[in-house]
Scaffold this motif. Structure first.
Motif, PDB file in Angstrom:
ATOM      1  N   UNK A  56      38.661  64.371  69.879  1.00 48.63           N
ATOM      2  CA  UNK A  56      39.616  63.609  70.686  1.00 48.63           C
ATOM      3  C   UNK A  56      38.926  62.517  71.500  1.00 48.63           C
ATOM      4  N   UNK A  57      37.676  62.762  71.880  1.00 50.01           N
ATOM      5  CA  UNK A  57      36.928  61.788  72.680  1.00 50.01           C
ATOM      6  C   UNK A  57      36.237  60.729  71.820  1.00 50.01           C
ATOM      7  N   UNK A  58      36.381  60.839  70.501  1.00 48.57           N
ATOM      8  CA  UNK A  58      35.769  59.864  69.603  1.00 48.57           C
ATOM      9  C   UNK A  58      34.296  60.085  69.347  1.00 48.57           C
ATOM     10  N   UNK A  59      33.757  61.215  69.794  1.00 49.42           N
ATOM     11  CA  UNK A  59      32.323  61.471  69.645  1.00 49.42           C
ATOM     12  C   UNK A  59      31.925  61.780  68.201  1.00 49.42           C
ATOM     13  N   UNK A  60      32.862  62.287  67.412  1.00 50.59           N
ATOM     14  CA  UNK A  60      32.537  62.662  66.038  1.00 50.59           C
ATOM     15  C   UNK A  60      32.689  61.499  65.066  1.00 50.59           C
TER      16      UNK A  60
END
Length: 220
Positions: free
Chosen positions: A119-123
């Motif tokens: 959800x945080x865009x880290x992946x």
């Protein structure tokens, strides 16, 4: 925070709630303690001193660089929560063994942590692939690979690493190449300095969710 009485009877629902809360607290805790900011500022200061002597400027960090570092800190913190905090704080109940309770908790923690990172865009950040087989004298060859994977990182820390020293070596490897792959051999030592702050962070988070660790002499 659970009382000692509650901690002696960890149901699936309580374990699920606790694991999800830890996962949801992790990224805000990393931001609040500014671990990544301190890492970058320390790197920048050291780099400026060295490069200024050669009349060169340090490498500017991109948004993707920052996300890659946050991912590495979060992945290692998740590993520490699973390896150190969960076994010490989850007491066995009458129906299941301690190992089964911890395994259940860690499974929920991993799934929720992956969702939080997604959800945080880290992946969406891509893995840095590098070749250091020739050592510092031969230089470093590198490229960007596929997206980073929490599952792969945790599998590396928990299964492929042989003991704590091996896990630390893997962590510093990942942080050093995320920080500045071109200066990997210098940044590897810098990355090691941030292990203790991450350990402290995970203990503080576990205290918030579980309460003081009685097995370590904490008081309720």
């Amino acid at each position: 925070m659970r009382s000692p009485e509650e901690a002696s009877n960890w149901s699936d629902s309580i374990l699920t709630e606790s694991a999800m809360r830890l996962a949801q607290l992790l990224l805000p805790a990393i931001a609040q303690t500014r671990i990544v900011d301190h890492l970058l500022s320390t790197y920048g200061e050291v780099n400026r001193r060295v490069l200024s002597q050669m009349e060169m400027l340090p490498r500017a960090q991109s948004v993707e660089d920052m996300r890659r570092l946050v991912f590495e800190v979060a992945a290692f913190a998740t590993f520490l929560l699973a390896l150190n905090e969960a076994p010490d704080r989850i007491l066995p109940d009458g129906g299941d063994t301690h190992r089964e309770r911890v395994r259940f908790f860690n499974g929920v923690l991993f799934l929720e942590m992956r969702r939080v990172l997604q959800d945080a865009g880290m992946l969406e950040v891509r893995e840095v692939i590098m070749d250091i087989s020739g050592g510092p004298a031969a230089g470093i060859k590198y490229d960007l690979g596929g997206p980073v994977s929490l599952e792969q990182r945790l599998d590396e820390y928990m299964r492929r690493c042989r003991g704590w020293d091996s896990a630390l070596a893997s962590f510093t490897f990942h942080v050093a190449r995320a920080l500045d792959v071109e200066e990997y051999f210098a940044t590897e030592l810098l990355a090691m300095q941030f292990v203790e702050p991450i350990i402290d962070l995970t203990r503080q988070m576990a205290d918030r969710v579980f309460g003081p660790c009685l097995r370590r002499g904490g008081s309720a």
